[in-house]
Design a protein around this motif. Structure first.
Motif, PDB file in Angstrom:
ATOM      1  N   ALA A   1       0.826  -1.212   0.000  1.00  0.00           N
ATOM      2  CA  ALA A   1       0.000   0.000   0.000  1.00  0.00           C
ATOM      3  C   ALA A   1       0.859   1.260   0.000  1.00  0.00           C
ATOM      4  CB  ALA A   1      -0.936  -0.001   1.203  1.00  0.00           C
ATOM      5  N   LEU A   2       2.041   1.189   0.572  1.00  0.00           N
ATOM      6  CA  LEU A   2       2.930   2.352   0.617  1.00  0.00           C
ATOM      7  C   LEU A   2       3.500   2.692  -0.758  1.00  0.00           C
ATOM      8  CD1 LEU A   2       4.008   4.343   2.673  1.00  0.00           C
ATOM      9  CD2 LEU A   2       5.956   2.832   3.046  1.00  0.00           C
ATOM     10  N   THR A   3       3.565   1.708  -1.647  1.00  0.00           N
ATOM     11  CA  THR A   3       4.102   1.987  -2.976  1.00  0.00           C
ATOM     12  C   THR A   3       3.189   2.921  -3.777  1.00  0.00           C
ATOM     13  OG1 THR A   3       3.087   0.019  -3.948  1.00  0.00           O
ATOM     14  CG2 THR A   3       5.349  -0.196  -3.123  1.00  0.00           C
ATOM     15  N   LEU A   4       1.892   2.840  -3.571  1.00  0.00           N
ATOM     16  CA  LEU A   4       0.964   3.692  -4.328  1.00  0.00           C
ATOM     17  C   LEU A   4       1.226   5.177  -4.079  1.00  0.00           C
ATOM     18  CD1 LEU A   4      -1.424   3.779  -6.279  1.00  0.00           C
ATOM     19  CD2 LEU A   4      -2.925   3.688  -4.304  1.00  0.00           C
ATOM     20  N   PRO A   5       1.270   5.647  -2.824  1.00  0.00           N
ATOM     21  CA  PRO A   5       1.555   7.066  -2.634  1.00  0.00           C
ATOM     22  C   PRO A   5       2.960   7.460  -3.089  1.00  0.00           C
ATOM     23  CG  PRO A   5       0.999   6.039  -0.530  1.00  0.00           C
ATOM     24  CD  PRO A   5       0.891   5.004  -1.582  1.00  0.00           C
ATOM     25  N   LEU A   6       3.924   6.556  -2.957  1.00  0.00           N
ATOM     26  CA  LEU A   6       5.284   6.884  -3.398  1.00  0.00           C
ATOM     27  C   LEU A   6       5.335   7.088  -4.912  1.00  0.00           C
ATOM     28  CD1 LEU A   6       7.415   4.512  -1.149  1.00  0.00           C
ATOM     29  CD2 LEU A   6       7.069   6.985  -0.902  1.00  0.00           C
ATOM     30  N   ILE A   7       4.697   6.189  -5.640  1.00  0.00           N
ATOM     31  CA  ILE A   7       4.631   6.340  -7.096  1.00  0.00           C
ATOM     32  C   ILE A   7       3.834   7.593  -7.455  1.00  0.00           C
ATOM     33  CG2 ILE A   7       3.692   5.330  -9.221  1.00  0.00           C
ATOM     34  CD1 ILE A   7       4.378   2.570  -7.982  1.00  0.00           C
TER      35      ILE A   7
END
Length: 151
Positions: free
Chosen positions: A43-49
């Motif tokens: 889930a953390l990858t979505l905001p990072l991208i």
């Protein structure tokens, strides 16, 4: 001005979304179980991208606007030459003629960012966003003294 406001509102909504999703992801990671940590990391990858994409897009828009201001100061901003039907659709013959002139201009001066900028504007006026973006990226690279990637 309307486009700037729309862009800022969209960016603000995205930032709020990124913060909310990022907070939930960190909370899941904090649970400590392998499944929760895995879901939290995913889930953390979505905001990072999303943050990366928003940053890249904002840089692109800022640079394109800087070129527009410079070209306007020189008196070289293009006008919308595309003829439209009564319903507002672009006349294809008119568009083909404008594109032919703009392409010839860029072929005559392939290292002039101004030519690429005007070509990008013509593509954008015709709602051909992918070509407009590529032409503007080339104009930005030439303006900044970088050799643009082969297209």
């Amino acid at each position: 001005m309307r486009a700037k406001i729309s862009y800022l509102v969209t960016a603000a909504v995205l930032v709020v979304f990124f913060v909310l999703v990022g907070g939930r992801a960190v909370a899941l990671i904090g649970v400590g179980t392998p499944i929760a940590v895995a879901i939290g990391l995913a889930a953390l990858t979505l905001p990072l991208i999303g943050v990366w994409f928003l940053w890249q897009n904002t840089r692109f828009v800022t640079r394109a606007n800087r070129l527009a201001v410079e070209l306007e100061a020189e008196g070289g901003l293009p006008i919308d030459e595309l003829e439209r039907t009564a319903g507002g659709r672009i006349d294809r013959d008119s568009a083909d003629a404008v594109f032919a002139r703009r392409r010839a201009e860029t072929e005559d001066a392939p290292d002039d960012w101004r030519c690429w900028f005007r070509l990008a504007v013509a593509y954008q006026d015709a709602r051909d966003t992918p070509r407009a973006r590529k032409a503007m990226q080339r104009a930005i690279a030439l303006h900044d003294g970088r050799r643009p990637a082969a297209s």
